[in-house]
Design a protein around this motif. Structure first.
Motif, PDB file in Angstrom:
ATOM      1  N   VAL A 145       0.472  -1.319   0.360  1.00 42.10           N
ATOM      2  CA  VAL A 145       0.441  -0.225  -0.419  1.00 42.10           C
ATOM      3  C   VAL A 145       1.096   1.120   0.012  1.00 42.10           C
ATOM      4  O   VAL A 145       0.599   2.744  -0.991  1.00 42.10           O
ATOM      5  CB  VAL A 145      -1.227  -0.088   0.927  1.00 42.10           C
ATOM      6  CG1 VAL A 145      -1.534   1.268   1.462  1.00 42.10           C
ATOM      7  CG2 VAL A 145      -2.046  -1.494   0.950  1.00 42.10           C
ATOM      8  N   ILE A 146       1.932   1.434   1.016  1.00 41.87           N
ATOM      9  CA  ILE A 146       2.760   2.702   0.713  1.00 41.87           C
ATOM     10  C   ILE A 146       3.838   2.675   0.151  1.00 41.87           C
ATOM     11  O   ILE A 146       3.791   3.555  -1.095  1.00 41.87           O
ATOM     12  CB  ILE A 146       3.939   2.404   2.260  1.00 41.87           C
ATOM     13  CG1 ILE A 146       3.360   2.721   3.475  1.00 41.87           C
ATOM     14  CG2 ILE A 146       4.400   3.152   2.243  1.00 41.87           C
ATOM     15  CD1 ILE A 146       3.588   1.925   4.972  1.00 41.87           C
ATOM     16  N   ALA A 147       4.392   1.413  -1.064  1.00 43.07           N
ATOM     17  CA  ALA A 147       4.147   1.904  -2.142  1.00 43.07           C
ATOM     18  C   ALA A 147       4.025   2.195  -3.433  1.00 43.07           C
ATOM     19  O   ALA A 147       4.378   3.005  -4.414  1.00 43.07           O
ATOM     20  CB  ALA A 147       5.330  -0.172  -2.919  1.00 43.07           C
ATOM     21  N   ILE A 148       2.485   1.645  -3.295  1.00 46.17           N
ATOM     22  CA  ILE A 148       1.319   2.863  -4.478  1.00 46.17           C
ATOM     23  C   ILE A 148       1.391   3.675  -3.655  1.00 46.17           C
ATOM     24  O   ILE A 148       1.346   4.435  -5.129  1.00 46.17           O
ATOM     25  CB  ILE A 148       0.306   2.014  -4.441  1.00 46.17           C
ATOM     26  CG1 ILE A 148       0.135   0.361  -4.469  1.00 46.17           C
ATOM     27  CG2 ILE A 148      -0.487   2.576  -4.903  1.00 46.17           C
ATOM     28  CD1 ILE A 148      -0.887  -0.731  -4.292  1.00 46.17           C
ATOM     29  N   VAL A 149       1.101   4.376  -2.709  1.00 50.29           N
ATOM     30  CA  VAL A 149       1.371   5.923  -2.561  1.00 50.29           C
ATOM     31  C   VAL A 149       2.076   6.185  -3.182  1.00 50.29           C
ATOM     32  O   VAL A 149       2.307   7.544  -4.324  1.00 50.29           O
ATOM     33  CB  VAL A 149       1.104   5.954  -1.134  1.00 50.29           C
ATOM     34  CG1 VAL A 149       1.285   7.045  -0.658  1.00 50.29           C
ATOM     35  CG2 VAL A 149      -0.331   5.295  -0.554  1.00 50.29           C
ATOM     36  N   MET A 150       3.367   5.704  -2.797  1.00 44.99           N
ATOM     37  CA  MET A 150       5.299   6.768  -3.451  1.00 44.99           C
ATOM     38  C   MET A 150       4.951   6.499  -4.493  1.00 44.99           C
ATOM     39  O   MET A 150       5.457   7.145  -5.421  1.00 44.99           O
ATOM     40  CB  MET A 150       6.481   5.549  -2.904  1.00 44.99           C
ATOM     41  CG  MET A 150       6.624   5.906  -1.172  1.00 44.99           C
ATOM     42  SD  MET A 150       6.597   7.491  -1.164  1.00 44.99           S
ATOM     43  CE  MET A 150       6.439   7.187   0.985  1.00 44.99           C
ATOM     44  N   MET A 151       4.555   5.683  -5.303  1.00 44.35           N
ATOM     45  CA  MET A 151       4.579   5.481  -7.298  1.00 44.35           C
ATOM     46  C   MET A 151       3.313   6.248  -7.659  1.00 44.35           C
ATOM     47  O   MET A 151       3.293   7.203  -8.144  1.00 44.35           O
ATOM     48  CB  MET A 151       3.877   4.560  -7.418  1.00 44.35           C
ATOM     49  CG  MET A 151       5.200   3.078  -7.433  1.00 44.35           C
ATOM     50  SD  MET A 151       4.225   1.395  -7.606  1.00 44.35           S
ATOM     51  CE  MET A 151       5.513   0.604  -7.003  1.00 44.35           C
ATOM     52  N   VAL A 152       1.860   6.474  -6.817  1.00 44.82           N
ATOM     53  CA  VAL A 152       0.990   7.839  -7.365  1.00 44.82           C
ATOM     54  C   VAL A 152       1.791   9.171  -7.102  1.00 44.82           C
ATOM     55  O   VAL A 152       1.853  10.112  -8.225  1.00 44.82           O
ATOM     56  CB  VAL A 152      -0.024   7.266  -6.618  1.00 44.82           C
ATOM     57  CG1 VAL A 152      -1.290   8.405  -6.925  1.00 44.82           C
ATOM     58  CG2 VAL A 152      -0.618   6.117  -6.546  1.00 44.82           C
ATOM     59  N   LEU A 153       2.746   9.791  -5.852  1.00 47.17           N
ATOM     60  CA  LEU A 153       2.885  10.618  -5.537  1.00 47.17           C
ATOM     61  C   LEU A 153       3.841  11.052  -6.863  1.00 47.17           C
ATOM     62  O   LEU A 153       4.033  11.676  -6.714  1.00 47.17           O
ATOM     63  CB  LEU A 153       3.855  10.571  -4.338  1.00 47.17           C
ATOM     64  CG  LEU A 153       3.902  11.712  -3.232  1.00 47.17           C
ATOM     65  CD1 LEU A 153       2.653  13.032  -3.368  1.00 47.17           C
ATOM     66  CD2 LEU A 153       4.856  11.404  -2.601  1.00 47.17           C
ATOM     67  N   LEU A 154       5.070  10.422  -6.721  1.00 50.42           N
ATOM     68  CA  LEU A 154       5.896  10.352  -7.511  1.00 50.42           C
ATOM     69  C   LEU A 154       5.685   9.734  -9.250  1.00 50.42           C
ATOM     70  O   LEU A 154       7.066  10.567 -10.010  1.00 50.42           O
ATOM     71  CB  LEU A 154       7.451   9.460  -7.351  1.00 50.42           C
ATOM     72  CG  LEU A 154       7.921   9.645  -5.786  1.00 50.42           C
ATOM     73  CD1 LEU A 154       9.147   8.410  -5.670  1.00 50.42           C
ATOM     74  CD2 LEU A 154       8.388  11.050  -5.784  1.00 50.42           C
TER      75      LEU A 154
END
Length: 970
Positions: free
Chosen positions: A781-790
């Motif tokens: 979940v956190i990795a997906i958040v980071m992908m969306v953020l970047l």
């Protein structure tokens, strides 16, 4: 649109005032709620009711009427010690004509003494010595190793003992402890009271089969002293070596240069050196244990039950310092007490505050560090007020929702305090930067700068904690639920509570020296120049530490949460080294209708006896017992026996079965009435009253065991040490193998292995499953958040490396050091992931701003560290050091949590200020630059409308970017 802190109510008041009023209003309400908080630390309730092993254990306990039990023993106890019968009378009271007891303790259901068990066996024509042997390792112990000296050894006893201790230390590496020789307890008689005052409170039976227990104890040979050592086991190889070493001791020979004229001691020729030790042996019959079964009231309140037992023991003349208690109720009561003492322990004086309350001391250290870091008394007070208020509200939710505190949830207050402290220090630093420019808009600007990273950080931390809800263990789920709710409360307090307080009671504007970050800029430029070397070094360290996961182990024994010096550990060691294992493991043998037809009742008894003997041969089992132990060994008739003998044999078998079944029915009826019952038959045999289908894990997968109505169930219980490093998986496998090796030749038979040990094994598996599932879910979940953020899949994955590094390094090093992960340390992985993401998001936010302002990667890294570095190291120092102050806690669960969280926070700080900047100066930064460039080009290619007319997009974008840059510079 106006900011929340710029708005006014109809009366002209700032909305901040109403936030503070709300905080004040709910405070007294929540104080009342907190008074209702309760504790629940029952390990058997950790797994859900629908878990296969929980189902088996629940069915097993219901079938045989087994309740929670504790073992009680005392120094120099023996079968002739009348205090055992007196203790039973004090706890159980006196039964009336209907069998209903009068007096006694409401917390106690039944008391079983070894004297009662031996007497019952003797009533079934078993010799007293054989009966005593059958109870060995269950209710009767062998005690310490008894040493009998020769005449030569007795003349120089002190020298012999010292020589034995020295040789054992040098040759075997074991520290022996010398104890006085066993002496039978003798009651001191007050002759002025007359003979009646010392009469045995239990009526004597004049039957000729009455056991003479004094004669059994008198059979113990005389000896000079006793030896004991850590983890002593009579059948162990170390015990054999110690015996051999003692027997090899001889009186010293000729001393070089000494006169040989006489036969003085120490001058004997080598061939005539006499032995010093005549014999070393263990003696069955001392000490003894009393098994105490708790009632429903006792099971609901373990502390009260244990207190009642100690009080009764003192009344019958057993000193508290010689009393030894063991069992799950004892450990549960001790755990609850130590959880409370971690908050406030009156055993220590107030000037030893770090021992009196480790949690409060941890908080005080956090307060001191906050004052030191923020360099403002008022600002530090507001930050701490918000931090502790958040914890107060979050903990109040537990009793408010009907929840209970447990050994895992007890660390939640400290965790939420430090998480809120972290966010508050970030906001305070943003406020200091903004206040240096304009005090009037400082709160609004600080919240605007903090909102995005704080929201993302709190949500990702909450995700990491909420991932623990996937665990099958109830304490872990409770921790995940209440801690994730606490994260949301923390976010609201950081973005609204603290700014509201700052707006109403603002601190003084900071001095220019307080916001000087030139050294952080220099540090960022150094990392940028050596980004390749730094990144590779961090990766090598990460991979090397992760290699240790091949030795990863879990541990779920509650007794492991106590320090070695604690009373409960010392009592457990006494019981397991001198008497029996604490933990029971039960093997249930099932005879279906076919098996009952193929084998008569006595043959079934002998089959159970055969399995029991094989189980008792296991090296880790101190003793075992079943209904077969209360029956004499049956000798089958010869094939050519006469018809008369066969008829007598058939009558004997039918009569035996009839008596057992009648006893079973009688005990069941007495139990339903609440009358005093013997419980021997009911505890070991049961006829299934309904069909049940259960599953058990084996080495070959899950097997289904079906118990039909009418099936006959026989219980064999074995005692296993809980203080050893025994692999319970291996033990369960061995018991299955041993039982199956006997039953495979008998159609219609099957078995189940159940009890506390299989439950521990299943809980261990659940801990590992929880760690993998919760951490994996949080990572995804956190990795997906980071992908969306970047706006980049690869960028998001690379960004997760600094977040994974703390967990990989710390848990990898734990595995390298062969330290098992328990339920307390397990939860820190998901927590640490969320905390690590907090610093990552703040740094990424300011790095992107630097790139958008036209800075190079190196300059953007330096600027980002200048903005975030002070707050990151201040929060890490305050949080890490305050958590490290939990290390002296006597409850190892709290101690390990504190020191491990400190290590994880330190590792997360290093990853965020060293590894992440190096990645940003290298490939990760290039991906972010490319992503921002693409985003800008896309924005410039879309026509923008102003006043209904199409304008040149690049001019409009340039105007907006210029306005943004001016705002950022301000």
């Amino acid at each position: 649109m106006a900011s929340f802190f710029e708005k006014r109510d109809p009366w002209g008041h700032s909305l901040s005032l109403w936030v503070v009023v709300l905080m004040i209003f709910i405070t007294p309400l929540l104080f009342g709620v907190l008074r209702e908080i309760r504790q629940e630390n029952n390990v058997e309730n950790w797994l859900p009711e629908d878990d296969p092993q929980s189902k088996v254990l629940s069915w097993h306990r219901h079938s045989f009427g087994i309740e929670d039990r504790l073992l009680l023993s005392w120094d120099n106890s023996s079968l002739s010690d009348s205090r055992a019968d007196r203790l039973k009378l004090a706890l159980m009271g006196t039964p009336d004509e209907q069998g209903v007891r009068r007096g006694g303790s409401p917390y106690i259901q039944a008391v079983y003494t070894p004297q009662d068990a031996i007497q019952k066996m003797v009533d079934y024509h078993i010799e007293p010595e054989a009966a005593q042997e059958r109870l060995k390792g269950v209710l009767v112990g062998t005690g310490m190793l008894k040493v009998q000296l020769t005449e030569a050894g007795q003349k120089r006893q002190e020298q012999t003992i010292q020589e034995l201790l020295t040789k054992a230390r040098q040759e075997l590496g074991v520290e022996l402890t010398v104890k006085p020789a066993f002496k039978e307890w003798v009651e001191i008689v007050d002759e002025t009271q007359g003979a009646e005052s010392v009469a045995n409170p239990v009526a004597e039976d004049d039957d000729e089969d009455q056991v003479d227990f004094k004669a059994l104890v008198a059979e113990i040979p005389t000896h000079n002293f006793q030896l004991t050592w850590p983890r002593m086991q009579p059948g162990a190889e170390l015990t054999r070596q110690i015996k051999a070493l003692a027997l090899s001791l001889k009186r010293p020979g000729i001393i070089p240069g000494a006169s040989t004229a006489g036969k003085q001691e120490g001058n004997d020729p080598p061939e005539s050196q006499p032995a010093l030790v005549k014999d070393c042996f263990f003696a069955v019959g001392t000490p003894i244990a009393v098994a105490i079964e708790l009632s429903d009231a006792g099971d609901a309140d373990h502390a009260a039950a244990v207190t009642a037992v100690k009080t009764a023991a003192a009344e019958v003349g057993i000193p508290d310092d010689s009393l030894h208690l063991g069992g799950r109720p004892v450990a549960g009561a001790a755990l609850n007490r130590m959880v409370k003492e971690s908050s406030w322990n009156t055993a220590y004086p107030i000037w030893q505050f770090h021992r009196r309350s480790v949690t409060l001391f941890s908080g005080l250290i956090g307060i001191a560090l906050a004052f030191l870091m923020l360099k403002s008394v008022r600002l530090a007070c507001l930050v701490l007020l918000v931090s502790y208020y958040t914890t107060f509200v979050a903990v109040s939710i537990v009793p408010l929702t009907g929840g209970t505190m447990n050994m895992v949830l007890v660390v939640m207050p400290t965790l939420l305090t430090v998480l809120t402290l972290s966010g508050s220090i970030h906001v305070a630093n943003y406020w200091k930067h903004a206040a240096h420019v304009d005090m009037k808009t400082a709160v609004t600007k600080a919240v605007e700068m903090a909102r995005a990273p704080c929201v993302m950080a709190s949500l990702t931390t909450a995700i990491g904690l909420a991932s623990l809800l996937t665990s099958p263990l109830s304490p872990v789920r409770d921790f995940g639920l209440y801690s994730s709710i606490g994260c949301v409360i923390s976010l609201l307090m950081v973005l609204y509570g603290l700014p509201s307080l700052l707006q109403l009671w603002p601190a003084k504007p900071p001095k220019a020296s307080e916001i000087d970050v030139k050294h952080w800029h220099r540090f960022g430029r150094i990392l940028s120049r050596h980004q390749m070397l730094v990144s590779l070094t961090c990766l090598v360290l990460f991979v090397s530490a992760c290699y240790g996961f091949k030795w990863f182990r879990t541990e779920t024994k509650v007794i492991r949460y106590f320090p070695d010096s604690s009373r409960v550990i010392q009592d457990y060691l006494f019981l397991e080294e001198n008497l029996s294992g604490i933990t029971p493991v039960d093997t249930v043998i099932c005879f279906d209708e076919t098996a009952q037809k193929n084998m008569n009742f006595v043959e079934r008894v002998e089959l159970v006896r055969q399995i029991e003997h094989k189980i008792a041969e296991h090296a880790e089992i101190s003793g075992s017992i079943s209904l077969a132990d209360f029956r004499p060994v049956y000798e089958p008739l010869a094939p050519d026996a006469s018809t008369l003998k066969k008829l007598r044999n058939a009558k004997f078998i039918n009569e035996t079965e009839r008596r057992v079944k009648e006893s079973l029915k009688e005990e069941s009826e007495l139990g339903e009435k609440g009358a005093v019952r013997d419980g021997t038959v009911k505890s070991f045999i049961h006829v299934a009253d309904k069909t049940v289908e259960m599953e058990q894990e084996t080495d070959y997968g899950t097997r289904t065991v079906v118990v039909e109505k009418g099936d006959e169930l026989w219980r064999i219980t074995a005692q296993v040490a809980i203080m050893s490093d025994l692999d319970y998986g291996d033990l369960t496998h061995d018991l299955n193998q041993v039982t199956q090796s006997v039953l495979r030749d008998h159609a219609g038979t099957t078995h189940l292995v159940t009890g506390t040990i299989p439950l521990f094994l299943r809980t261990q598996q659940a801990v590992l499953e929880s760690l993998i599932k919760s951490f994996g879910l949080a990572f995804i979940v956190i990795a997906i958040v980071m992908m969306v953020l970047l706006r980049s899949i690869l960028g998001g994955l690379i960004t997760m490396l600094p977040n994974l590094m703390p967990i990989g390094v710390i848990f990898g090093l734990l595995s390298w050091m062969r330290i098992s992960v328990d339920i307390g340390t397990m939860i820190t992985a998901s927590v640490a992931l969320g905390i690590a993401v907090d610093g990552t998001l703040h740094l990424l936010t300011w790095f992107k701003i630097g790139i958008q302002e036209g800075k190079t990667k190196s300059e953007a890294v330096a600027a980002a560290l200048g903005h975030c570095g002070p707050a990151m190291w201040q929060t890490s120092a305050a949080v890490g050091i305050s958590l490290a102050m939990l290390y002296p806690a006597e409850l190892l669960l709290v101690s390990r949590f504190g020191i491990l969280m400190c290590a994880l926070i330190t590792a997360a700080l290093l990853a965020d200020i060293i590894f992440l900047p190096a990645l940003l100066a290298g490939p990760l930064g290039s991906l972010i630059v490319a992503s921002l460039k693409k985003e800008r080009e896309l924005a410039e290619s879309v026509p923008l409308l102003q006043d209904g007319k199409e304008t040149k997009p690049h001019l409009s974008h340039a105007i907006k970017r210029s306005q943004s840059e001016k705002s950022l510079e301000t």
